[in-house]
Design an enzyme around this catalytic site. Structure first.
Site, short mmCIF file in Angstrom:
data_model
loop_
_atom_site.label_atom_id
_atom_site.label_comp_id
_atom_site.label_asym_id
_atom_site.label_seq_id
_atom_site.Cartn_x
_atom_site.Cartn_y
_atom_site.Cartn_z
N SER A 1 6.71 11.82 -16.83
CA SER A 1 7.76 12.84 -16.79
C SER A 1 8.10 13.20 -15.36
O SER A 1 7.27 13.03 -14.45
CB SER A 1 7.31 14.09 -17.54
OG SER A 1 8.22 15.17 -17.38
N TYR B 1 0.98 20.97 -19.45
CA TYR B 1 1.73 19.76 -19.81
C TYR B 1 2.04 18.93 -18.56
O TYR B 1 1.83 17.70 -18.54
CB TYR B 1 3.02 20.17 -20.51
CG TYR B 1 3.99 19.05 -20.79
CD1 TYR B 1 3.85 18.23 -21.90
CD2 TYR B 1 5.09 18.84 -19.95
CE1 TYR B 1 4.76 17.22 -22.17
CE2 TYR B 1 6.00 17.83 -20.21
CZ TYR B 1 5.84 17.02 -21.31
OH TYR B 1 6.75 16.03 -21.56
#
Length: 295
Positions: A190, A203
């Site tokens: 990400s 996360y």
């Protein structure tokens, strides 16, 4: 719907964040619960045989990025197994229908990959049903936005780490005996790995670990002819967003990118196809950023 073959203005080819309803849905989020469903390439992706005869396993393949990748892989000629949470069965069956409409074999593998035995069983089951395994896409992930570090409970941290990191290790370890020279492992990292949002601290940390895992594993497996790469999405409109963020953040989601909007899952799929195909034969230990210009 964006036409895959016609050049378009990337700032306007999909709805911008200002037109997205500030919605919230119950986690883990089902596509049908979204008032503005994502574009997974159902009407736009056109295959050209780039993955003909390949066998792929995609975790988190029921919706969002996973569904878009499953559709693209199938249209490129691959048979596809998808793993997903049991409560996402309805979404998974929709994805399966698109795989089968492409004339390929699909396989549904429900279960929570936080369970080690379940996670380790996935590559064996996929290889047995599909006749082998050539591509592994570690895509499943869990996130839940919090206002600060003090609000991240041990229970949440445990879920994030087991879903995003532990399961990736377990599944990849179990897949290795099935992967030969020419195989490809693709991990979904990400933009959060490099530009973390304060509200997604746990996360974001796992996404940085996934990127690091990708770079190290690529060096380990290079001599075996197995390539390992990562795709690093920016803000992508999937069920996970309204299921894990407050309405204000959902409404402005993606507006901070140079292109001024959130991306659609269909815009991610070609990156996975490239990394799975022979066209990327000299690409390993690398990343593709699909971030709307965020760096």
């Amino acid at each position: 719907m964006a036409d895959q073959t016609t050049p378009q203005d990337p700032t306007t080819q999909h709805p911008d964040p200002d037109t997205q309803t500030a919605e919230q849905i119950e986690h883990p989020g089902r596509t049908e619960d979204m008032r503005k469903e994502p574009d997974h390439g159902e009407e736009s992706y056109r295959g050209s045989g780039r993955l003909e005869g390949r066998r792929a396993l995609i975790t988190g393949g029921d919706s969002g990025i996973g569904r878009a990748v499953a559709i693209a892989f199938a249209r490129e000629g691959a048979d596809v197994a998808i793993s997903y949470l049991p409560e996402e069965e309805e979404d998974a069956r929709v994805t399966l229908s698109w795989i089968e409409k492409a004339g390929r074999k699909g396989l549904l593998l429900p279960g929570d990959i936080r369970d080690e035995a379940l996670a380790r069983s996935l590559p064996d089951r996929a290889a047995q049903e599909l006749g082998g395994l050539d591509v592994l896409v570690n895509n499943a992930a869990y996130q839940m936005a919090q206002s600060g570090l003090a609000d991240i409970t041990t229970e949440q941290l445990d879920r994030v780490l087991k879903t995003n990191i532990y399961a990736m290790f377990w599944i990849t370890q179990a897949a290795l005996p099935h992967l030969g020279a020419g195989a490809s492992i693709i991990n979904t990292s990400s933009i959060q790995a490099f530009d973390p949002s304060p509200g997604l601290l746990d996360y974001a940390s796992t996404k940085a670990a996934i990127y690091n895992f990708t770079m190290g594993l690529a060096q380990q497996l290079a001599e075996d002819g197995i390539r390992v790469n990562a795709v690093c999405p920016g803000p992508i409109w999937t069920p996970l967003i309204p299921a894990t963020m407050n309405a204000e953040k959902v409404e402005s989601f993606g507006s901070d990118t140079p292109l001024g909007r959130a991306g659609q899952p269909a815009e991610l799929a070609p990156a996975y196809v490239f990394l799975a195909s022979q066209e990327s034969s000299y690409v390993t230990g690398d990343r593709i950023l699909v971030t709307g210009g965020r760096s």
